[in-house]
Design an enzyme around this catalytic site. Sequence first.
Site, PDB file in Angstrom:
ATOM      1  CG  HIS A  76       8.763   9.884   6.154  1.00 41.51           C
ATOM      2  ND1 HIS A  76       8.091   8.788   7.052  1.00 41.51           N
ATOM      3  CD2 HIS A  76       9.543  11.015   6.958  1.00 41.51           C
ATOM      4  CE1 HIS A  76       7.978   9.433   8.344  1.00 41.51           C
ATOM      5  NE2 HIS A  76       8.479  10.870   8.385  1.00 41.51           N
ATOM      6  CE1 TYR A 204       5.114   1.794   5.104  1.00 43.91           C
ATOM      7  CE2 TYR A 204       2.467   0.242   5.365  1.00 43.91           C
ATOM      8  CZ  TYR A 204       3.540   0.991   4.925  1.00 43.91           C
ATOM      9  OH  TYR A 204       2.664   2.293   4.062  1.00 43.91           O
ATOM     10  N   PRO A 295      -5.919  -0.106   3.058  1.00 40.17           N
ATOM     11  CG  PRO A 295      -5.904   0.499   5.616  1.00 40.17           C
ATOM     12  CD  PRO A 295      -6.561  -0.302   4.682  1.00 40.17           C
ATOM     13  CE  LYS A 299       0.017   3.760  -4.137  1.00 35.62           C
ATOM     14  NZ  LYS A 299       0.937   4.568  -3.416  1.00 35.62           N
ATOM     15  CE1 TYR A 387       4.591   2.061   1.543  1.00 35.15           C
ATOM     16  CE2 TYR A 387       4.924   4.890   1.338  1.00 35.15           C
ATOM     17  CZ  TYR A 387       4.376   3.754   1.891  1.00 35.15           C
ATOM     18  OH  TYR A 387       4.319   4.130   3.240  1.00 35.15           O
TER      19      TYR A 387
END
Length: 393
Positions: A76, A204, A295, A299, A387
């Site tokens: 992604h 998200y 979560p 990570k 990220y």
Amino acid sequence: MPVALRTQVGIVGAGPAGLLLSHLLALAGIESVVVENRSRAYCEARQRAGLLEAGTVELLRSAGVGKRMDAEGIEHDGIYLQFLGERHHLDFRALTGGRWVTIYAQTEIVKDLIAARLAAGGAIEFSCSDVAVSDVTSDRPVLSYADSSGETHVVSCDVIAGCDGFHGICRPLIPGLSVSERTYPYAWLGILADAAPSTDELIYSRHADGFALYSMRSHDVSRLYLQVAPDESVEAWPDERIWAELQKRFAVEGWSVSEGPITDKSVTAMRSFVAAPMQHGRLFLAGDAAHIVPPTGAKGLNLAAFDVTVLTDALAAWYSGGDATLLAGYSQACLRRVWRAQHFSWWMTSMLHRFSDASDFDLRRQIAELDMVVSSPSAAKLLADNYVGLPLT
Ligand code: FAD
Ligand code: PHB
């Protein structure tokens, strides 16, 4: 009479941390025994992580366990952030100078690592009971257990690695441990569904009724999460209620979540936790045994991978010339990255979830923060850099 065994590194736990450590040690010519109290089938089916940092992907590839990940994993280039009913894209490749993330399930990494260890003749004992660790301040710490047939084994080791997760037996063996902890007043209800994802990248979504995350496991299997109350029972969420809530929290004009049979449903508590130091005598903690992140930042597994690379390098230096400098610095080397991930995971969590006691000021501040991330290139870059993960070294 117990069976007496000898190895260099005794490893407690066959999760990602313990298995990857055993594999990396073998590549460095160091012997280990992995002892796990659950069955192989249970370890291979436990639904958890799905998102790997680029550095973790490169590590698995360079360690020779990336073949299936390369064939079946999905790269992604970014994520979507959704709030106030609008979806915004963050392009990680552009923001980070070419870095990315990969969807490849923890279940598959665990299967790949178990297969690689067993094919190389590695020792993994599943379904053990009475697992115990002793003498960690001596130069021969002991790992003992009863195997699946009830026979007792006593393994004399040089070093023991506590890779036994948050509820394991190793962390309590460290005296005077300092613990930094935060619990959150909500949990995640996670589902797996046989439904082709209707999104190309993760979404998200911050919604007035709570956070939702749209992830996936493959082109045919969706993984979705809903923010729920911390004591929520799965029984309160029949399939129709889950889909209705997901459709509501992800709603944008002309688009919907694709639905299908739900094959797994569970509730996960949210916690930030760091135990320090991660070492006592010849006992070294790695992964969730030492630290937990909520979560939202994806990570936990990535941190576990970092810990075990640091530990492998330190043990290799020690075995090759007796230099214990890296071993002595293990905890410090890991904790710096752990705290970076703690901050990031807390930030993502607090920016995206609904707090039951939030004031009007809190809500508007939360929206302003999301608005900053999607409209300021430097704020977007900060999120993207964290990220995709900082370099492993
Ligand atoms: P564990 O996976 O907990 O493994 C520990 C092992 O030790 C287990 O097999 C356990 O059975 C065994 N054990 C325990 N006690 C004993 C004992 N006494 N004797 C022998 N064996 C024992 N991380 C990410 O990086 N990306 C993500 O996208 C992501 N998503 C997540 C989503 C959810 C819903 C959850 C819950 C977690 C997620 N994580 C994610 C975090 C990730 O799953 C964990 O950080 C990871 O499992 C840590 O691996 P570990 O090996 O340290 O611990
Ligand atoms: C997952 O796919 O399970 C996943 C992905 C991203 C997260 C958390 C979980 O932030």
